[in-house]
Write a protein that holds these residues in place. Sequence first.
Motif, mmCIF file in Angstrom:
data_model
loop_
_atom_site.group_PDB
_atom_site.id
_atom_site.type_symbol
_atom_site.label_atom_id
_atom_site.label_comp_id
_atom_site.label_asym_id
_atom_site.label_seq_id
_atom_site.Cartn_x
_atom_site.Cartn_y
_atom_site.Cartn_z
ATOM 1 N N GLY A 24 24.305 19.145 9.452
ATOM 2 C CA GLY A 24 24.651 19.803 8.176
ATOM 3 C C GLY A 24 23.835 19.244 7.026
ATOM 4 N N LEU A 28 19.446 16.919 5.086
ATOM 5 C CA LEU A 28 18.602 17.088 3.911
ATOM 6 C C LEU A 28 18.721 15.878 2.979
ATOM 7 C CD1 LEU A 28 16.815 19.520 2.852
ATOM 8 C CD2 LEU A 28 18.616 19.804 1.179
ATOM 9 N N VAL A 198 24.930 30.864 2.716
ATOM 10 C CA VAL A 198 24.259 29.873 3.568
ATOM 11 C C VAL A 198 25.251 28.778 3.935
ATOM 12 C CG1 VAL A 198 22.239 28.376 3.825
ATOM 13 C CG2 VAL A 198 22.165 30.225 2.155
ATOM 14 N N ARG A 200 26.986 26.211 7.576
ATOM 15 C CA ARG A 200 27.420 26.226 8.973
ATOM 16 C C ARG A 200 28.485 27.297 9.079
ATOM 17 N NH1 ARG A 200 30.481 22.570 9.641
ATOM 18 N NH2 ARG A 200 30.420 21.658 7.576
ATOM 19 N N LYS A 205 34.201 26.895 5.842
ATOM 20 C CA LYS A 205 33.200 27.418 4.904
ATOM 21 C C LYS A 205 33.576 28.792 4.345
ATOM 22 C CE LYS A 205 30.130 24.085 5.202
ATOM 23 N NZ LYS A 205 29.682 23.330 4.031
ATOM 24 N N TRP A 224 22.651 32.780 6.518
ATOM 25 C CA TRP A 224 21.771 31.813 7.170
ATOM 26 C C TRP A 224 22.579 30.587 7.584
ATOM 27 C CZ3 TRP A 224 20.309 34.298 2.635
ATOM 28 C CH2 TRP A 224 19.151 35.085 2.705
ATOM 29 N N GLY A 249 20.310 33.484 11.128
ATOM 30 C CA GLY A 249 20.063 32.283 11.938
ATOM 31 C C GLY A 249 19.683 31.081 11.083
ATOM 32 N N PHE A 251 17.007 28.335 9.684
ATOM 33 C CA PHE A 251 15.573 28.183 9.387
ATOM 34 C C PHE A 251 15.298 26.832 8.745
ATOM 35 C CE2 PHE A 251 16.079 32.735 9.479
ATOM 36 C CZ PHE A 251 14.917 33.178 10.074
ATOM 37 N N TRP A 272 37.616 24.128 2.037
ATOM 38 C CA TRP A 272 37.929 22.702 2.039
ATOM 39 C C TRP A 272 37.354 22.067 0.785
ATOM 40 C CZ3 TRP A 272 34.369 19.367 5.702
ATOM 41 C CH2 TRP A 272 33.033 19.688 5.466
ATOM 42 N N GLU A 274 34.791 20.659 -0.454
ATOM 43 C CA GLU A 274 33.350 20.465 -0.196
ATOM 44 C C GLU A 274 32.875 19.239 -0.978
ATOM 45 O OE1 GLU A 274 30.392 21.480 1.834
ATOM 46 O OE2 GLU A 274 31.247 23.440 1.381
ATOM 47 N N GLY A 277 27.678 20.435 -1.672
ATOM 48 C CA GLY A 277 27.322 21.854 -1.585
ATOM 49 C C GLY A 277 25.828 22.023 -1.783
ATOM 50 N N ASN A 278 25.054 21.454 -0.843
ATOM 51 C CA ASN A 278 23.587 21.533 -0.949
ATOM 52 C C ASN A 278 23.102 22.946 -1.202
ATOM 53 O OD1 ASN A 278 23.471 18.886 -0.304
ATOM 54 N ND2 ASN A 278 22.430 19.131 1.665
ATOM 55 N N VAL A 279 23.722 23.899 -0.498
ATOM 56 C CA VAL A 279 23.158 25.257 -0.510
ATOM 57 C C VAL A 279 23.243 25.867 -1.915
ATOM 58 C CG1 VAL A 279 23.638 25.589 1.930
ATOM 59 C CG2 VAL A 279 25.311 26.347 0.266
ATOM 60 N N GLU A 282 20.223 24.464 -3.690
ATOM 61 C CA GLU A 282 18.996 25.047 -3.146
ATOM 62 C C GLU A 282 18.812 26.472 -3.663
ATOM 63 O OE1 GLU A 282 20.174 23.597 1.015
ATOM 64 O OE2 GLU A 282 17.971 23.586 1.043
#
Length: 373
Positions: A24, A28, A198, A200, A205, A224, A249, A251, A272, A274, A277-279, A282
């Motif tokens: 996860g 990163l 984006v 998992r 999520k 994604w 999928g 990437f 949950w 979190e 929350g990288n996404v 990003e």
Amino acid sequence: MNDLPLHLVLVSTPLGCLGSGRGGGVELTISSLTKGLLGLGHRITLVAPKGSVLPPGCLGVTVREVEGIDQPSWQRRKFEGPALIPPGGVLPRLWSEALQLGNSADAVINFGYDWLPIWLTEKVSPRLFHLVSMGGVSEIMRDLIGEMARSFPSRFAFHTHRQAADFRLIDKPVVVGNGFDLKNYEFKFASKGPLGWVGRVSPEKGLEDAAAVAAALNDQLLVWGVIDDPDYARRVEETVPAGTIDWRGFFPTSDLQSQLGGCRALINTPKWNEAYGNVIVEAMACGVPVVAYDRGGPGELITSGLTGWLVPPDDVEALIKATTRIDQIDREACRKWVEQNASLNVFARLVQDWIRSGIVTEETKSASLEFTS
Ligand code: UDP
């Protein structure tokens, strides 16, 4: 405090090798921090499961690969359940290696959310520091992290205040956020594109709520991420008209960001607390505003009305309404927020300061113990 370079041993997540996506957002975090700390002149040794791949820009790091079975993730276990280590597990092997290396290093930084390394904190001579990657998702972890962080506050850091609040700390927590290599994210000025999601694909999520938004707006949701739970993915798909979800999928960052940048909004719907929350960050780095539940890390990362919209948790109607107002958000403000708050450099400096001040605390403690004995 002196500013000599440090020798730091970083211990990766035992959930899977770096680059697999099984770890996860921690994957990163480790890559970013390795790059950022190298950039500040520190010497880095990374202990990681066999097969781990670091992105370009991490040249100069020594990698010690360790073979073994992945740890099961906490998210799919009962809150009251025990800590588990599978036969042949990689976790204790990572730590045998790390502790050996740690004897001649300034500090060991743990990225794995697991019982063993936290428990070792007071039992070993290498100085262990923990960047905690999740909230209190299990009773045994919540209690141990809380207990250790109350006794050794300088050894623990968190990604957000809301995450840290799960652990009933006494001292003000060290909060370091997270860091992103902005060179890897291309800013896109405008988009009338589809909606994106984006993460998992796993119940915590909350993909079903984002899918409901897309369905209500007669739109498409591009998804994604690694499908952690295929049954759950199937169930979510059944809740919306066929074709609403476009499963893209998993990437690598370079491809993910170029596709994500074409979205007009990211929908983020955690069920949950979190941790970060990288996404979200990003997406904002690409100029994509985010509509999210005001729960956990997202509530600290998004400035409602400036970089996206925050709505009450689990309120799908509010999500839908906010998504229709996404054109009121200036995409440049999103990118700017990331540059100012979550760059590689900002993150690496916060971590460096945390470790340096932790080392000073430890040295002061042992000096005063020597004095009194
Ligand atoms: N991710 C990726 N490729 C994809 C989808 C996701 O690299 O196709 C990464 C994403 O960049 C992020 C991570 O998966 O760093 C998910 O992290 P997040 O903090 O959002 O959630 P976690 O999985 O840690 O709960």
